[in-house]
Structures are given as structure tokens and as C-alpha cells.
Design a protein around this motif. Sequence first.
Motif, short mmCIF file in Angstrom:
data_model
loop_
_atom_site.label_atom_id
_atom_site.label_comp_id
_atom_site.label_asym_id
_atom_site.label_seq_id
_atom_site.Cartn_x
_atom_site.Cartn_y
_atom_site.Cartn_z
N GLU A 147 0.82 -1.21 0.00
CA GLU A 147 0.00 0.00 0.00
C GLU A 147 0.85 1.26 0.00
OE1 GLU A 147 0.19 -2.49 2.19
OE2 GLU A 147 -0.77 -1.94 4.09
N ARG A 790 -6.57 -7.63 -3.52
CA ARG A 790 -5.20 -7.36 -3.05
C ARG A 790 -4.33 -8.61 -3.05
NH1 ARG A 790 -1.98 -6.81 1.58
NH2 ARG A 790 -0.87 -4.81 1.75
N LEU A 794 -2.41 -7.96 -7.16
CA LEU A 794 -1.74 -6.92 -6.39
C LEU A 794 -1.41 -5.70 -7.24
CD1 LEU A 794 -0.50 -5.96 -3.75
CD2 LEU A 794 1.61 -7.15 -4.36
N TRP A 797 -4.57 -3.75 -7.79
CA TRP A 797 -4.97 -3.12 -6.53
C TRP A 797 -4.09 -1.92 -6.22
CZ3 TRP A 797 -2.60 -2.04 -1.91
CH2 TRP A 797 -3.44 -1.71 -0.84
N ASN A 801 -6.94 0.94 -6.46
CA ASN A 801 -7.79 0.85 -5.27
C ASN A 801 -8.06 2.21 -4.63
OD1 ASN A 801 -9.02 -0.83 -2.95
ND2 ASN A 801 -7.52 0.44 -1.91
#
Length: 866
Positions: A147, A790, A794, A797, A801
Motif C-alpha cells: 500500500e 489485493r 496486487l 490493486w 484501489n
Amino acid sequence: MSSNFIEYEKSQPVGEIPSVEEYADSSNESSIEEKKETISSSHEVDREIELVVERMKASGEMDDILADDGGQFIIEKMATVTVSDAYDILTEALEYHKVDINFPSETLSRLHLLVEGEEAYGQSTEIYNLDLRMEAALMKYHSPYPEVRSVCSPTDDPSIPVETFRAYVIGISWVIIGSFVNQLLYFRQPHFTLTSQVVQILLLPCGQFLARILPKKTFQVGKYSLNLNPGPWTFKEQMFATIITNVGAQSPVWGQYYPVIRESLFYGQKWSNFGFNFLINMICQFMGFGMAGVLRRWVVYPSKAVWPTMLPTLQLNKTLLMKEERRRINGWTISKYKLFNILLAASFLYFFIPDYLFTAISTFNWMTWIAPQNKNLAFVTGTSTGVGINPIPSFDWAMINYANPLIIPFYSFINTYLGTFIGAIVLLALYYSNVNYSAYLPMNTSSVYDRYGKTYNVTRATENGVFNIEKYKEYSPPYVTAGYYMYLCASYSVYTFAFVYVFVMEWRTFRDALVGFWQGVRFRKRSNYDKFHDPLSVLMRNYKEVPDWWFLAVLAITVVVSCVVIHVYPTDTPVWTVIVIFGIAMAILIPCMVLYASTGYFMSTNMLGTILGGYLAPGSGVACLFIRALGYTVEDQSETFVGDQKLAHYSKLPPRAVFRGQLIGTIIQIVMSTVALEVAHGIEDFCSYTQASRFYCAWSHSIYTGTLMFGLVGPTRTFDTLYPVVKWCFLIGALAAIPLYLLRQRFHRQLRYFHPVLILGGMTRWGSGYNLTYYTGGLYFSTFFMYYIRTRYLAWWSKYNYIISCALTAGIAFSGILIFLALQYRPKTITWWGNVVSSAGVDASSTTLKPLPAIGYFGIENGTWH
């Protein structure tokens, strides 16, 4: 190397390097042998890069690196790190992240195997060495958290303009507008807010406009130069202006308390003039400002302080300002900018449906439509009266997004939702068992009631604002609903539980931060970043840090001023209580902020300040109000300031520029919000529920009730007589923390994502009118995006996201502004089935399980509650 590694591979395949002769012709300064070595070294690096890329594609573990614009930098580092260095890096990383719940579990398991050796890893020597170096390079030169990698670049350019004239002009302008508008309209129901996200989007055209019209001139003022227009509006300028405007994007804490102290409808203290409110407003703001600097070593510098709630802001500004290279990711080629605009427009238009045209799909209590007058059905499934056990609770993004399902980590959302669901079951059990006479009251509100089932009339227990024991005996003790009773028990438990649990879990972080803080004060010329070796802190060493004593000076001056103000004005508040409440708030604040920085769960200590006010200054509602305000402001304002400092850390903004920006923005906000309070004071019937323009001051009414109940009536009479279990929850929470910590340590693999603080925190969501309706829809989105997407896609995302979340949220914010101004300020309603069906049954009423007894009241016997 090309700026795009994928393009580099296509345009110049590995092995197609210039010949020795060609290379020799390009320069006559080096020998042929040196050039041969350079060519050979270049060939080896290219070969290593090729191997790294092939391994990344084969493993599928780092798809987001391949898809990221800064991926080439990391790939090159992976190709050059040595095996011995890699081993040391991973060994240190395992020690640092061993209790880090945000650290990907698959990565943690892989690191353990890599450190144990080639045999334990179960791969060939070549693959083992390659994976070892790849993981180590990721730790050393980027972030281990996907993230963070999705919004944060692993490189920095200190020459990019940041603290510019135009950034200050734009930031200050929006602070002036935002702080005045948000403070004035905060008191209106429904209230209008210029959210930080809305202002953030509006900053871009403002910055680009000034970049076009300002002259490109530089003025010299002593040793400083002022460049009016250094070129195109930059990402760092945007982030700097965002941080300044974040100060003014919310009404200050004191704005909530001001009407209670001044308006005749409440305490009516006429001495509370502009000067006093300015000083108290300043004290509340700068207490948080000073504490934010103290908190840096706990929640800004450590890499495991992820701050998930800050990441969408970075992603939005990155999307708006930075060019994006076209790539195909899981079949998607649309750019983030284009997707953002599409979803923004769609959300803007769609929000008219649940918010105005068909409101039934917002609070979608469809199950109660089966039998609208069935109280049991309403208590179990209802949106307003009940606990909201409803599999399809809403089609309104404002409701679905209430708990930030696309921002908060999945484990955090699940733990908190589990606590909320357990709370629903416990609440039903309490209510149907008539615990503390709760069945004679509504199930889940924050209101306080008398023994006649009416809202508690504090004037019947006071005289001239002072508690009257004889009138209190004749009237009634205060009763709270089952939901509020559970909220009190859970809140008092979680305060002590979180303090102990977070401290023992993160004791190394606490120890290192305390040692670093002392050394920072003692050795003022030493950089705070020297003790942190993560890539962000290493990059930030290029900038001068803000010394700890700057923040300590602000904090000390603020505490002194607060003591003087409390003493000089007739606040009925002992000066020593300021020191006590500040010390208690600071002790609880540190673990609270550590928890918030890692999980996104914000644990409010608002109620704690109210109870402490009742004990520290019994018999005075005014004193209770000031103690509550000072205690809560340390937490609330600190969270705002320190969160922005983490935002600046991620953006690589010079800390001293951020200090100046926050300081200037805070001063302007204090002035403008105090002016707005004076304007609000002049509104006719201000805070009355009959006010023509709906300036009801709903939260101020709640504060007034709370300070009267716990300041005048007092927590001793309330808890010792009616709710004795509540005061024991402090002890229960503290004692339960250690066994649960030991249990998690014993079964750390099985209970890795078990977080009892979040579960207990989920139970505090009750008692305020909110229920599962506000969280179940978010559960579906969190499961799909934060877990399923996720873990399986990945790269997709990482790219989309946060932009999806920002676009949908910004869309309803802009739509809400238009609806408010055009359709709600002077209400224009549409009456049809879709707008009335939700409120047609008992779910929309404050119904009770039991009617009043025949004698006309309920509760303990007369004369036994004083």
C-alpha cells in the motif's frame, strides 16, 4: 537506462551493447582496457537485471514493482546488492517487523526461510541468492508494504520547488475560506463541509492558474530569494498546500464547546467574549501542535507506522500531478486520471438518488417493511431503532464508506466489525433482559432520560446552573440506554486495555523513541533521522529537521497560557487540573496514536475527559466542560497535525517548511474560526431547535447534557448508585490485556491477525444511533478489494484501489455541496413512497420494548439515588 524498464528491454535487448571500437571512439580519455571492463560490468548488470525481471514474473510476488513507474530503480538495486549484505538486511528486518501486523504474512514466512538458509528455502542456489537479494533490496530501498509502494516513490529530487510564494497564497486562501465556512455551517443540521478532499482537488486548477499568470521574477531579500513563478505547478507544492489547507478543513475542537459556554440556552457565561474564545481556541490548537512534534518518533519516523488513512491523499495528488506511463495491468490499460474522472462524475450524479430522489435506498431497512409496526423486527433489523442486522443495508456510498472499507486494512476492518457484531448480540441480550431498566427506554441512543422515560431535564435538578440536591431527590436519577451503557463499559475497558496491550506489544518502539527523544533534546544538533535506517528516513536526511525543542517550546508556552487563562477568567476550573488532564491525556495519547498509525482505528478519549472532569471538579458543569475540552483537544488536534507530518514524510517535503506551513495555517484558522463563532453568536435563536435556518448545534446539546450529568450530578452519584459495573471496567481492561497478549504470543501464527483492541473498540460503536447498517456494506467492499483483489491482483490493486475510493468519495462530496445549496438550505422536498417508506414504521420512532409501569415511572426506589 531508459525511464521505462519494459521499453528498455524492447529497444535494447540484453547483449546488444556497443562494440569495443564504437565505445573507444566515443572518448579518448580512458584506456581500451578500462572501457572493456566497463562494458563487461555493464553486461553483467544487464544480465542480472534480466534475471531479476524473469524471477519476479515467475514468482508473481512483486507484480506491483513491475507495474510501478519507479520499478526500474528498485530492479536495478536488486541486481546490484550482494548476498552477504542481503542476509544482514533481512535479519535486521525480521527483528524489526516480527510483531508488525501490517507486514505481509507471506513475505514474513519467506524471509524466515531465506534467513534459515538455502536448504530450508528449498530452491536452487541461483534462485535462493536471487530471492535473497530481491527481498533485501526491497527492504533497503523501498517499502515492504504494497500500500505504501503504491503511493510513494523510492527516489527524491530535493531541487523540486516546495515552499513557494504561490503555494502559500493558495494554501492560506483556502484556509481562510475553509475554516470560516466549515466552522459557521458546522452548527447547521444537516451541516455543509468543505472536506479536505474537495479542497485538495480545487488546489490543482488554482496552482496551474498561478503558474500561468505570475511573472517569472525573483526578488532578493537579504540572503533569501523569492521566486514568484519557478515553473509548472509541482507535486510537492500541491502536497505542501494540501498540508496547509488540512488545518482549515475541519472546525477546531473548541468550536464544538463554544456555544455551550456562551449561549443563554446553555450556561450563558457572558464573559466568554471574542478575546477569551480566541485564547481558548489558540490553546486547544497549539496543544495539539506541540504534542505532534513529540509524537514523531512513535508515529512518523518508524516505517511500520503506515498511516493507512493518509495514503489516499497521496494517491490522489499523485494521480492529479504526475504523468503516468501506459501499461496493461490484468487486462486494464485505463489511466488512473481517466478512471478517477469517470467515477467522480458517476458518483456525483448517482448521489442525487439516495440523498434526495429515493432516500429509502440509503437507509435500506427493507426487512422492516414486511411488518412496519412489529417492534421485535425493528429492534433486530432496523436502521434507526434497532441493531441493523441486515444483509443488504444500503446502496448509498456515503453509508457504505462510513468506515473507510477501501482504506482501512482488511484485518483491521474485520476485527472491528467482529466487535461491532458481538456488541449487537450483547445489546439485544441487555435490552431484552431489561438490565438497568433499559427496556423502558429506546435501545440505542446517546440521550439521557429520567424515570418517566423523558429526556432528562437538567434544569429540574439545578438552580442557577448549580446542582441542587433537594431538587435532584424530588426529580429523578439519570438513566442511559442499553446501547450507551455498553458503550460506557467498552470505552472504559478499551482505554486501559489499549494502554497496556499496545505498550507491551510495542515496548521496543516505546523504549527507542523515549531514548531518541531524550538524545534529541540533549544533543540538539543531531538529526532525528540518524537513528532510522529505512529508505524514507535516509532520503529525508537531505533536509534540515525541526528540533524537538521547537515543539517543546510551543507546548510549554501553551500550557502556561492555558493555566493563566483558566485562572484569570471565571471558569471555576482549578489550575492544577490543567496539568493533571494534560498528563493523563498525553499518557493515553501515545499508545492511541501508535494504534491509529498502524491500524487506522481512532480511539477517541472524549468521554474520558468528561468523567475526569466530574471527579476533578465536582459540582461544576463549566469546569467539567473546560477539562473535557482540554483533554480531548490533545488527542484530536495531535492526530491532525502528526498525520500531516507523516504525509510530508511520505512526500519528502522539507520538515522546516512543513513546520512553518502548519504554524501559519493554524494561526489563520484560529482567527477565522473565532470570527465565525462571533458571527454565529449573532444569529437569531442560535442553537434553538426552532431556529429558522436549522442552526441547531446538535453536538453542543450533547456536550451540555454530558457536562451537566457528570459535572453537576457527578460520576459518583451516577455510577455508584445506578451503574456500578462501569467504574470496574477500567480495572477489567487493564487486567485482561496481559493474558491476551501472552495468548497471542503463544499462538502467534494462528492469531497473527487477531487484535483484541480493535474487537473491543468495535463494541464502542454503539450508543450513538449508529449500528451495523453503517458497517455491513463496507464489510463486502473491504472483503472484495482489500482481501480478494489485493491478494490475487496486487498490481491492479496498487494502481486503482485508492483512486476508486477517492473518486467515489469526492463525487458524493461535490454532489452533497450542490444538494445542500440548491435543495436543502431552504428545503425543497419530494414526497413519494420511496422517500417515506423508511420512516413509515416503528423503526423511525423512539419506541421502547416495555411501556411505563402503571405508577407512571420506573427505576430504583424514591430517595435512594442521591
